[in-house]
Design an enzyme around this catalytic site. Structure first.
Site, short mmCIF file in Angstrom:
data_model
loop_
_atom_site.label_atom_id
_atom_site.label_comp_id
_atom_site.label_asym_id
_atom_site.label_seq_id
_atom_site.Cartn_x
_atom_site.Cartn_y
_atom_site.Cartn_z
N SER A 1 0.82 -1.22 0.00
CA SER A 1 0.00 0.00 0.00
C SER A 1 0.85 1.26 0.00
CB SER A 1 -0.89 0.00 1.24
OG SER A 1 -1.51 1.25 1.39
N TYR B 1 -2.34 5.47 -5.03
CA TYR B 1 -3.61 6.21 -5.03
C TYR B 1 -3.42 7.46 -5.87
CZ TYR B 1 -5.60 3.50 -1.15
OH TYR B 1 -6.12 2.50 -0.37
N THR C 1 -5.34 1.91 -7.22
CA THR C 1 -6.63 1.69 -6.55
C THR C 1 -7.45 2.95 -6.70
OG1 THR C 1 -5.61 0.18 -4.99
CG2 THR C 1 -7.74 1.10 -4.35
N LYS D 1 -7.38 -1.46 -9.78
CA LYS D 1 -8.10 -2.17 -8.71
C LYS D 1 -9.34 -1.37 -8.33
CE LYS D 1 -7.24 -3.79 -3.94
NZ LYS D 1 -7.76 -2.74 -3.06
N HIS E 1 -13.09 -2.82 -2.46
CA HIS E 1 -12.24 -2.40 -1.35
C HIS E 1 -12.61 -3.13 -0.05
CE1 HIS E 1 -9.21 1.00 -1.06
NE2 HIS E 1 -9.20 0.54 0.16
C1 LIG Z 1 -7.97 -2.53 7.00
C2 LIG Z 1 -7.87 -2.47 5.52
C3 LIG Z 1 -7.00 -1.57 4.89
C4 LIG Z 1 -6.93 -1.51 3.50
N1 LIG Z 1 -6.03 -0.65 2.90
C5 LIG Z 1 -5.92 -0.66 1.54
C6 LIG Z 1 -4.94 0.14 0.90
O1 LIG Z 1 -4.17 0.85 1.53
N2 LIG Z 1 -4.87 0.09 -0.46
C7 LIG Z 1 -5.71 -0.70 -1.22
O2 LIG Z 1 -5.61 -0.72 -2.44
N3 LIG Z 1 -6.64 -1.47 -0.61
C8 LIG Z 1 -6.74 -1.48 0.72
N4 LIG Z 1 -7.66 -2.30 1.32
C9 LIG Z 1 -8.49 -3.17 0.49
C10 LIG Z 1 -7.81 -4.51 0.23
O3 LIG Z 1 -6.69 -4.37 -0.62
C11 LIG Z 1 -8.78 -5.49 -0.45
O4 LIG Z 1 -9.37 -4.87 -1.56
C12 LIG Z 1 -9.87 -5.99 0.51
O5 LIG Z 1 -9.41 -6.10 1.84
C13 LIG Z 1 -10.36 -7.34 0.02
O6 LIG Z 1 -11.36 -7.83 0.86
P1 LIG Z 1 -11.09 -8.90 2.02
O7 LIG Z 1 -10.53 -8.13 3.15
O8 LIG Z 1 -12.45 -9.45 2.30
O9 LIG Z 1 -10.11 -9.91 1.47
C14 LIG Z 1 -7.75 -2.36 2.71
C15 LIG Z 1 -8.61 -3.28 3.36
C16 LIG Z 1 -8.65 -3.35 4.74
C17 LIG Z 1 -9.56 -4.36 5.39
#
Ligand SMILES: Cc1cc2nc3c(=O)[nH]c(=O)nc-3n(C[C@H](O)[C@H](O)[C@H](O)COP(=O)(O)O)c2cc1C
Length: 389
Positions: free
Chosen positions: A108, A130, A156, A254, A278
């Site tokens: 990230s 981002y 993303t 994404k 997300h």
């Molecule tokens: C706590 C948390 C922080 C996240 N931070 C980012 C991030 O910084 N960048 C990003 O592209 N997606 C982020 N995501 C989304 C994840 O990359 C992913 O799309 C998502 O968690 C997939 O769902 P799952 O948790 O059910 O596997 C985050 C998700 C969570 C739960």
């Protein structure tokens, strides 16, 4: 440590809940608004069925594949998540675990560790970008990722800053000063093992985002960088094409869930898309990604690599997503629960659970390879699918 081994991602989540201070645990649960999308991501996988065979299955199964030019030992990639400071080793522990299990990992923009340290631990790192700041700022981040040795870029684009929750959001301080430490102290003291894991390193979580630093400047705070991102107008498709051209390598968009957006991502030059909402942390009311996947895969699956993320907690979920058109899946919370429960070994434990789950599901349905999967391998209930755009 053998006694820290867990048998399922659900067990890892319960361990994480017991180990982490309440606010930290809730920051990982995340979600938004009424939590409908977050719940549907999980419910949808449970609605999909499998039809098992009892004899005549192949004796061995092929799990390896490639994604964004990288060979991976099974079709799972660690999704970028910005909260890995929940463990002192954070993204480096996740990268080491991914490397030891032969999979790629997204890093990230809001990570707590510098990209250079993470790539040193796992050369198969995709940097996640981002659309924040000026084109010059973004080009600077792309060049830094390239110089560090990242092998792919993930943009993303689905974040809409909707993070109010009906169940209340955790308190996350701007920095861990005395006032914040006092406010968090009762929760932290109630979790001595977690607190000790930090205290013995001599440091508390810095809550800074080093990969958002401008050249020659100190890492900004999480909220400082978040504020700049909030003020940046959303990317246009021209901006996406510009990012693709600036990176000049494997590039994933994404957050795509609509068919028309998937086509635009192809036109902008993306080589992969992730059908993602997300993890339900964002625009609540978006359907589960696995419901929208088949329409997207049918539309663009012959032009880009289609990945899914959202709700994957077990190997059979991976198989279901692949049967419905995904080349691979990304996992967000599952490795976070592993990391929180047991550091690097916990992430390896999660990857092992997913890997053996893919293998046993293939065995159960009589397939010899992840490349053989098709819609015939899943039982899709009436009314399950959604086509957006
Ligand atoms: C706590 C948390 C922080 C996240 N931070 C980012 C991030 O910084 N960048 C990003 O592209 N997606 C982020 N995501 C989304 C994840 O990359 C992913 O799309 C998502 O968690 C997939 O769902 P799952 O948790 O059910 O596997 C985050 C998700 C969570 C739960």
């Amino acid at each position: 440590m053998a006694d820290r081994w867990f048998e399922s991602v659900a067990v890892a989540q319960r361990r994480a809940e017991r180990r982490l201070p309440r606010s930290v645990y809730r920051a990982l649960v995340a979600g938004s608004e009424r939590g409908a999308t977050m719940e549907d991501n999980l419910a949808a996988f449970a609605e999909l069925g499998l039809a098992p065979m009892v004899a005549g299955q192949p004796a061995s199964r092929e799990l390896a594949t490639t994604l964004m030019g990288q060979a991976i030992s099974f079709p799972v990639v660690v999704s970028p998540t910005g909260v890995q400071a929940v463990h002192p080793d954070g993204e480096v522990a996740v990268a080491q675990a991914a490397a030891s299990r032969g999979v790629a990992a997204g890093l990230s923009s809001f990570a707590s560790k510098p990209v250079e340290e993470v790539v040193a631990a796992n050369p198969r790192t995709f940097f996640q970008l981002y659309w924040s700041g000026s084109r010059d700022d973004i080009a600077g981040r792309i060049e830094r990722a390239r110089a560090a040795g990242c092998v792919g870029m993930i943009a993303t684009l689905d974040w809409s800053f909707a993070t109010a929750r009906d169940w209340g959001s955790p308190y996350i301080p701007e920095r861990l000063d005395v006032r914040a430490a006092l406010r968090l102290a009762p929760e932290a003291i109630a979790r001595p093992a977690w607190l000790w894991s930090y205290l013995r390193t001599g440091a508390l979580p810095a809550l800074t985002v080093p990969n958002m630093a401008r050249p020659g400047q100190l890492a900004p705070s999480f909220f400082g960088a978040y504020g700049e991102w909030m003020q940046t107008p959303p990317a246009t498709w021209d901006d996406v094409a510009w990012m693709v051209a600036t990176w000049r390598g494997p590039f994933m968009v994404k957050g795509v869930i609509r068919v028309d957006d998937a086509r635009r991502a192809v036109d902008a030059g993306a080589t992969a898309i992730s059908v993602s909402n997300h993890g339900g942390n964002n625009l609540d009311g978006t359907p589960a990604t696995v419901r929208a996947l088949p329409a997207v895969a049918r539309a663009v699956g012959d032009q880009v690599e289609v990945v899914l993320d959202g709700g994957v907690r077990r190997g059979s979920d991976v198989v279901k997503a692949m049967a419905l058109g995904a080349r691979a899946v990304m996992v967000g919370r599952a490795p976070l629960w592993g990391l929180a429960a047991n550091g690097r070994a916990g992430v390896e434990n999660v990857l092992d659970i997913l890997r053996s789950g893919v293998d046993s599901t293939l065995r159960g349905i009589g397939r010899s390879s992840v490349h053989e999967l098709s819609e015939d391998d899943v039982v899709v209930p009436a009314g399950f699918l959604r086509q957006l755009g």
